[in-house]
Design an enzyme around this catalytic site. Structure first.
Site: not given
Length: 355
Positions: A164, A251, A351
């Site tokens: 990520r 998420s 995130e």
């Protein structure tokens, strides 16, 4: 170049947070960025690049000039002996691109179906799901330097992909210019087009419990790309809220990675912890399981809540009439981080980009 003032951003972030952009410019082509940079009133102002708004938390009005990326287009740009090279404009919807590639007979992105957001944001986040990350299918991208207006191209190595993570999420060193040699491109570049290398010798990426369950239920043990795509869509719809119905940013926390020894120590205390062994010997832990184990599923702070079906997702419980604030979201996120650290000794990393 279309310039708008005092623009409501609630429709442009999937959390549905109320905030406004002092100035918003719709970028439909590369020349629009260059026009902004040449403009005497806008050129020297800070810039904020906005794609699909699926990975941001707005904590207030946005003072930098918002560059709303709306560059469209999908095409077969070329091919090699091993892959089809698919190019898409940065403003294209990600899931729509995945669907289009399969319709055209180019498999490879099916495990990434139904991930919210735009094509341009996909390499920034190095999106991933069910055993596939963007870097596994990436060829190259085009971008524009937000200081000079010059266009440049990056390959996979230059994007410095991680979990990520990418070069677009890191600040540059003082005096470093954007471009192919830059070590950090956060707030310094706008991605215009992305190219993907989709394998001609396609093989299904399986091995996840949810997919295994689908294979058993359907008695299909050699699924094609379209079948996997349909399964992934079903799995995600069952677990995750539709942003059009319940505001969210997908998420919210990254799955933490620990050493094998750390994992073994945690398993002694928490035998049921969900974990996945990685190729390098480290172990990825399921952040959603950690949050659920701390009792957060279904809980709220103001209008920010933890989704009842998946603890990894924070949601807007106030809807459009009484929407969540960015402050409420971050208060809830910090409380969850504290709980997980106190119980497991692990620090969860968000995130989304907090603006």
């Amino acid at each position: 170049m279309l310039v708008e003032k005092n623009v409501a951003l609630q429709p442009y972030n999937t959390f549905g947070i109320v905030a406004r952009a002092h100035t918003l410019v719709r970028v439909g082509r590369e020349a629009d960025v260059q026009a902004v940079l040449a403009d005497p009133a806008l050129g020297h102002q800070p810039k904020f690049v906005l794609g699909g708004g699926s990975n941001i938390v707005l904590t207030g009005d946005v003072k930098p000039v918002v560059l709303k990326v709306e560059i469209m287009g999908k095409r077969l740009a070329g091919e090699t002996a091993k892959a089809w090279i698919i190019e898409a404009g940065a403003g294209e919807n990600w899931h729509d691109l995945v669907t289009w590639t399969l319709q055209q007979g180019y498999p490879g992105l099916e495990n990434l179906a139904l991930i919210p957001g735009s094509v341009g944001a996909s390499p920034v986040q190095n999106i991933g799901a069910y055993g596939v990350e963007l870097q596994d299918r990436f060829d190259s991208l085009d971008a524009i330097d937000l200081t000079t207006g010059k266009a440049f191209t990056l390959n996979a190595a230059q994007c410095a992909f991680g979990y990520r993570d990418s070069v677009f999420k890191h600040a540059s060193k003082p005096g470093e210019a954007a471009g192919a040699q830059a070590l950090g491109l956060a707030d310094k570049a706008l991605i215009t087009r992305v190219r993907f290398a989709l394998p001609k010798a396609w093989k299904p990426v399986l091995g996840y419990a949810d997919i295994d369950k689908k294979m058993l239920q359907s008695n299909i043990h050699g699924p094609d790309a379209l079948q996997i795509y349909e399964w992934i869509c079903e799995i995600r719809r069952a677990k995750l809220p539709d942003p059009q119905v319940i505001g969210n940013a997908g998420s919210f926390f990254k799955n933490p990675t620990v050493s094998f020894e750390q994992c073994a120590d945690i398993i002694q205390r928490e035998p049921k912890i969900v974990h996945y062994r990685l190729a390098d010997g480290s172990v990825k832990l399921a952040a959603g399981w950690l949050i659920d184990a701390c009792g957060w599923k279904g809980k709220s702070v103001g209008n920010a809540g933890v989704y009842e079906k998946q603890a990894l997702v924070l949601v807007n419980r106030g809807g459009s009439a009484n929407p969540v604030t960015g402050g409420e979201v971050m208060t809830l996120a910090r409380a969850i981080q504290t709980s997980v650290y106190e119980r497991f000794g692990l620090r969860l990393e968000p995130e989304p980009v907090v603006v």
